[in-house]
Design an enzyme around this catalytic site. Structure first.
Site, mmCIF file in Angstrom:
data_model
loop_
_atom_site.group_PDB
_atom_site.id
_atom_site.type_symbol
_atom_site.label_atom_id
_atom_site.label_comp_id
_atom_site.label_asym_id
_atom_site.label_seq_id
_atom_site.Cartn_x
_atom_site.Cartn_y
_atom_site.Cartn_z
ATOM 1 N N ILE A 139 0.839 -1.205 0.000
ATOM 2 C CA ILE A 139 0.000 0.000 0.000
ATOM 3 C C ILE A 139 0.873 1.253 0.000
ATOM 4 O O ILE A 139 0.629 2.190 -0.772
ATOM 5 C CB ILE A 139 -0.973 -0.032 1.199
ATOM 6 C CG1 ILE A 139 -1.905 -1.246 1.058
ATOM 7 C CG2 ILE A 139 -1.782 1.269 1.287
ATOM 8 C CD1 ILE A 139 -2.764 -1.548 2.254
ATOM 9 N N HIS A 186 -12.934 2.556 9.505
ATOM 10 C CA HIS A 186 -12.139 1.453 8.933
ATOM 11 C C HIS A 186 -12.706 1.043 7.559
ATOM 12 O O HIS A 186 -13.092 -0.095 7.330
ATOM 13 C CB HIS A 186 -12.139 0.241 9.892
ATOM 14 C CG HIS A 186 -10.977 -0.691 9.672
ATOM 15 N ND1 HIS A 186 -10.343 -1.349 10.674
ATOM 16 C CD2 HIS A 186 -10.350 -1.085 8.533
ATOM 17 C CE1 HIS A 186 -9.375 -2.110 10.184
ATOM 18 N NE2 HIS A 186 -9.367 -1.964 8.877
ATOM 19 N N GLU A 218 -11.492 -0.557 18.285
ATOM 20 C CA GLU A 218 -12.563 -0.537 17.277
ATOM 21 C C GLU A 218 -13.651 -1.502 17.690
ATOM 22 O O GLU A 218 -13.322 -2.572 18.238
ATOM 23 C CB GLU A 218 -12.012 -0.916 15.898
ATOM 24 C CG GLU A 218 -11.102 0.155 15.322
ATOM 25 C CD GLU A 218 -10.592 -0.168 13.911
ATOM 26 O OE1 GLU A 218 -11.149 -1.058 13.251
ATOM 27 O OE2 GLU A 218 -9.629 0.475 13.488
ATOM 28 N N ASP A 247 -8.464 6.377 9.543
ATOM 29 C CA ASP A 247 -9.432 5.348 9.165
ATOM 30 C C ASP A 247 -9.478 4.240 10.218
ATOM 31 O O ASP A 247 -10.404 3.440 10.247
ATOM 32 C CB ASP A 247 -9.016 4.742 7.817
ATOM 33 C CG ASP A 247 -10.020 3.723 7.295
ATOM 34 O OD1 ASP A 247 -11.236 4.027 7.319
ATOM 35 O OD2 ASP A 247 -9.612 2.626 6.877
ATOM 36 N N ALA A 304 -3.646 2.473 8.198
ATOM 37 C CA ALA A 304 -3.055 1.131 8.333
ATOM 38 C C ALA A 304 -3.697 0.416 9.518
ATOM 39 O O ALA A 304 -4.622 -0.385 9.330
ATOM 40 C CB ALA A 304 -1.547 1.245 8.495
HETATM 41 P P1 NAD Z 1 2.953 -4.853 3.422
HETATM 42 O O1 NAD Z 1 3.363 -6.005 4.267
HETATM 43 O O2 NAD Z 1 2.921 -5.022 1.960
HETATM 44 O O3 NAD Z 1 3.892 -3.619 3.747
HETATM 45 C C1 NAD Z 1 4.266 -3.250 5.030
HETATM 46 C C2 NAD Z 1 5.626 -2.587 4.930
HETATM 47 O O4 NAD Z 1 5.958 -2.099 6.232
HETATM 48 C C3 NAD Z 1 6.739 -3.547 4.533
HETATM 49 O O5 NAD Z 1 7.442 -3.058 3.423
HETATM 50 C C4 NAD Z 1 7.622 -3.606 5.761
HETATM 51 O O6 NAD Z 1 8.984 -3.755 5.438
HETATM 52 C C5 NAD Z 1 7.350 -2.273 6.399
HETATM 53 N N1 NAD Z 1 7.671 -2.241 7.823
HETATM 54 C C6 NAD Z 1 7.477 -3.210 8.748
HETATM 55 N N2 NAD Z 1 7.917 -2.794 9.944
HETATM 56 C C7 NAD Z 1 8.375 -1.541 9.758
HETATM 57 C C8 NAD Z 1 8.958 -0.598 10.627
HETATM 58 N N3 NAD Z 1 9.150 -0.859 11.913
HETATM 59 N N4 NAD Z 1 9.322 0.593 10.118
HETATM 60 C C9 NAD Z 1 9.133 0.879 8.809
HETATM 61 N N5 NAD Z 1 8.596 0.016 7.925
HETATM 62 C C10 NAD Z 1 8.224 -1.185 8.415
HETATM 63 O O7 NAD Z 1 1.542 -4.402 3.988
HETATM 64 P P2 NAD Z 1 0.401 -3.626 3.190
HETATM 65 O O8 NAD Z 1 -0.424 -4.599 2.444
HETATM 66 O O9 NAD Z 1 0.999 -2.491 2.463
HETATM 67 O O10 NAD Z 1 -0.487 -3.096 4.418
HETATM 68 C C11 NAD Z 1 -0.041 -2.016 5.185
HETATM 69 C C12 NAD Z 1 -0.977 -1.784 6.361
HETATM 70 O O11 NAD Z 1 -2.270 -1.447 5.891
HETATM 71 C C13 NAD Z 1 -1.187 -2.996 7.268
HETATM 72 O O12 NAD Z 1 -1.215 -2.574 8.609
HETATM 73 C C14 NAD Z 1 -2.566 -3.485 6.866
HETATM 74 O O13 NAD Z 1 -3.182 -4.215 7.897
HETATM 75 C C15 NAD Z 1 -3.253 -2.192 6.594
HETATM 76 N N6 NAD Z 1 -4.464 -2.252 5.790
HETATM 77 C C16 NAD Z 1 -5.503 -1.451 6.163
HETATM 78 C C17 NAD Z 1 -6.656 -1.427 5.416
HETATM 79 C C18 NAD Z 1 -7.807 -0.594 5.837
HETATM 80 O O14 NAD Z 1 -8.942 -0.988 5.616
HETATM 81 N N7 NAD Z 1 -7.601 0.552 6.425
HETATM 82 C C19 NAD Z 1 -6.752 -2.215 4.265
HETATM 83 C C20 NAD Z 1 -5.672 -3.007 3.889
HETATM 84 C C21 NAD Z 1 -4.519 -3.001 4.670
HETATM 85 C C1 MLT Z 2 -7.403 -5.311 6.006
HETATM 86 O O1 MLT Z 2 -6.467 -5.509 6.773
HETATM 87 O O2 MLT Z 2 -7.615 -6.021 5.019
HETATM 88 C C2 MLT Z 2 -8.273 -4.157 6.256
HETATM 89 O O3 MLT Z 2 -8.069 -3.601 7.479
HETATM 90 C C3 MLT Z 2 -9.690 -4.306 5.890
HETATM 91 C C4 MLT Z 2 -10.487 -5.309 6.627
HETATM 92 O O4 MLT Z 2 -10.180 -5.696 7.720
HETATM 93 O O5 MLT Z 2 -11.477 -5.741 6.068
#
Ligand code: NAD
Ligand code: MLT
Length: 528
Positions: A152, A280, A262, A257, A232
């Site tokens: 992301i 969220h 939650e 978000d 995140a």
């Molecule tokens: P990802 O695993 O692809 O990327 C995470 C990145 O964070 C990695 O590149 C990793 O090296 C880096 N990282 C880990 N620890 C770190 C640290 N201490 N300092 C700096 N960088 C660090 O994950 P993603 O798919 O990009 O998801 C990112 C976040 O978004 C997750 O927390 C996920 O749960 C969240 N998310 C939220 C929603 C939502 O609905 N709001 C939806 C999808 C994902």
């Molecule tokens: C996720 O980690 O995929 C998001 O937070 C969204 C969700 O939980 O549905």
């Protein structure tokens, strides 16, 4: 035949649900209460959750039949993965299905909080008209600091570059090329990023290391009027520290978000006019939910059928396109593993696996796991699977060494294994035939072509006449058809080996007759 049972404790898309209903016995209980969940989970083979259901030690202990937990989404911070691994429960998620939506939501929060769009919307709809209270700032020419340049974070970087923002990023776990690829200037410390950024957006997983990583100290050294986004996980930006920084005017706006608790109903951050919040919603688009629903349904069905599942969190990742390539090698390694305990009863000290040829250039972790699964299955039966095989091997004190060997003459790929116990060593090597079937080409230094399927008999004999005849006659007398036979020796006239693939199980009488043949010193019957 009764279908496996799946409990779905949170919303999944209609298409995903329909697919699950076609294949499995589905109980769809969106928002089921924790107590009831604990009471009924023992009846289910699979559980599908999103981010609300806590899949902890207590739940997986109650889920005695659970084989798979499907996380319809990305983050797995609500799942105790080690607890699942210990019990051999597969944890699968859908990491790529909602990333675009989460990246777009991040951009949405960034723009709406820096331009006060939701506040202005409520104002105008309230029958008032004024512009002054809603004056915002441009993104153009500003610096955005991205913490976590993963799936992301990197999409956010690409999108914000098109606003002519300078993108800087902090992520100590990725190679430098990734920063270059996504046009982000690498920052070696979080402090450097925080000092330089006009906007900070976090995109790391939530874990011990990242929880509160943007806290009082970081906000204190940030630029006055810094703007923060968290799409995140709640708590990566410490909420109390954020609240204090908003009170002091240090933080000009926040777009959130996700929250530490939650559902977030009475969060004190909601009192601030310059905080824009959503419940969220990052993954809540039509497209993402359809992808997530179908993807998790497919994975849970595959897992229950015992097929390879692409996004297993507690297994090395195999990309979908690589599955077909790995499948026959996985079969080969599992079969090679299953030789030892069918031959020997002594505990193993160590295993050395050498991958030679083209296969050596791939990620071989899944193959080593398949070998260990095959190795332990004869002694642990259904307690062992791909998820817990390595952990169980470790618990039994088996040291596993993986090596990359040179290409062996005559073989595109060759996998060689040495298994040691305190006084014995078993050496086997296997490859794939031209049609992709596993074949054992070396057994303790004897050149063979054992097909590890059905029933195999291996006999050690003196290399002289009048052995093969009596040996094959025993099978004939027992009405057991020999499908394939191979004799092998190292030195003429010394010890030789006979290997037969037979079409039926070898009963104890037949085995006793084989062992009684003069000149035969050892007979083993193996099943695959
Ligand atoms: P990802 O695993 O692809 O990327 C995470 C990145 O964070 C990695 O590149 C990793 O090296 C880096 N990282 C880990 N620890 C770190 C640290 N201490 N300092 C700096 N960088 C660090 O994950 P993603 O798919 O990009 O998801 C990112 C976040 O978004 C997750 O927390 C996920 O749960 C969240 N998310 C939220 C929603 C939502 O609905 N709001 C939806 C999808 C994902
Ligand atoms: C996720 O980690 O995929 C998001 O937070 C969204 C969700 O939980 O549905």
């Amino acid at each position: 035949m009764t279908k496996p049972k799946v409990l779905i404790s949170e919303r999944v898309s209609e298409k995903g649900l329909a697919l699950l209903q076609r294949e499995l016995d589905v109980n769809f209980r969106d928002g089921i209460d924790r107590q009831e969940l604990l009471e009924i989970i023992g009846d289910y083979d699979a559980l599908i959750v999103r981010s609300v259901t806590k899949v902890d030690e207590e739940l997986v202990t109650a889920g005695k039949k659970l084989k798979v937990v499907g996380r319809a989404g990305n983050g797995i911070d609500n799942i105790d993965v080690p607890a699942c691994t210990r019990r051999g429960i597969i944890v699968a998620n859908t990491p790529d299905s909602n990333t675009i939506s989460a990246a777009e939501q991040t951009i949405g929060l960034l723009i709406s909080s820096s331009r006060n769009i939701p506040q202005a919307n409520a104002f105008v709809k309230g029958g008032k008209w004024d512009r002054k209270p809603f004056r915002g700032v441009e993104l153009y020419g500003k610096t955005v600091g991205i913490v976590g340049l993963g799936r992301i974070g990197s999409m956010v970087a690409e999108r914000l570059a098109s606003f002519n923002m300078k993108v800087i990023a902090y992520d100590p776990y990725i190679p430098d090329e990734r920063f270059v690829r996504f046009g982000a200037e690498k920052k070696n410390t979080l402090e450097e990023l925080v000092r330089e950024a006009d906007f900070i957006t976090v995109h790391t997983p939530r874990n011990q290391e990242t929880m509160g990583m943007i806290g009082r100290k970081e906000l204190a050294i940030a630029k006055d009027g810094v703007r923060v986004i968290n799409c995140a996980r709640g708590g990566i930006i410490n909420e109390q520290a954020l609240l204090e920084a908003l009170e002091k005017g240090k933080v000009a706006s926040a777009g959130l978000d996700v929250f530490e608790e939650e559902p977030a109903e009475n969060n004190p951050l909601f009192e601030f006019k310059n905080v824009v919040v959503t419940p969220h919603l990052g993954a809540d688009t039509k497209e993402a939910q359809e992808r997530v629903g179908m993807n998790i349904a497919e994975q849970v069905i595959k897992a229950l059928k015992g097929e390879m599942v692409p996004n297993v969190v507690n297994l090395p990742t195999i990309l979908r396109q690589d599955l077909d390539f790995f499948r026959p090698f996985i079969e080969l390694c599992e079969a090679m593993g299953s030789f030892y305990y069918q031959i020997e009863k002594a505990p193993i000290d160590r295993v050395e696996i050498t991958y030679c040829g083209e296969i050596a250039n791939h990620d071989k972790e899944i193959l080593t796991i398949a070998f260990l699964k095959g190795l332990l299955t004869p002694v642990l039966s259904d307690r062992v699977n791909y998820v817990n095989a390595r952990m169980l091997a470790e618990e039994r004190g088996i040291k596993v060494y993986e090596k990359k060997g040179r290409k062996e003459k005559g073989y595109i790929n060759l996998i060689k294994v040495k298994i040691y116990n305190h006084n014995y060593q078993l050496d086997i090597a296997g490859t794939l035939t031209a049609t992709g079937e596993p074949v054992i080409v070396d057994f303790n230094g004897y050149e063979t072509d054992i097909l590890p399927v059905g029933h195999v008999v291996i006999a050690v004999n003196e290399d002289r006449p009048r052995i093969i005849g009596p040996f094959t006659t025993v099978f004939g007398d027992a009405g057991i058809n020999i499908a394939m036979m191979r004799v092998a020796r190292k030195v003429k006239g010394e010890v030789a080996l006979m290997v037969v693939n037979v079409d039926a199980e070898v009963d104890s009488d037949t085995l006793a007759r084989l062992k009684a043949i003069d000149g035969i010193s050892n007979v083993k019957v193996l099943s695959f």
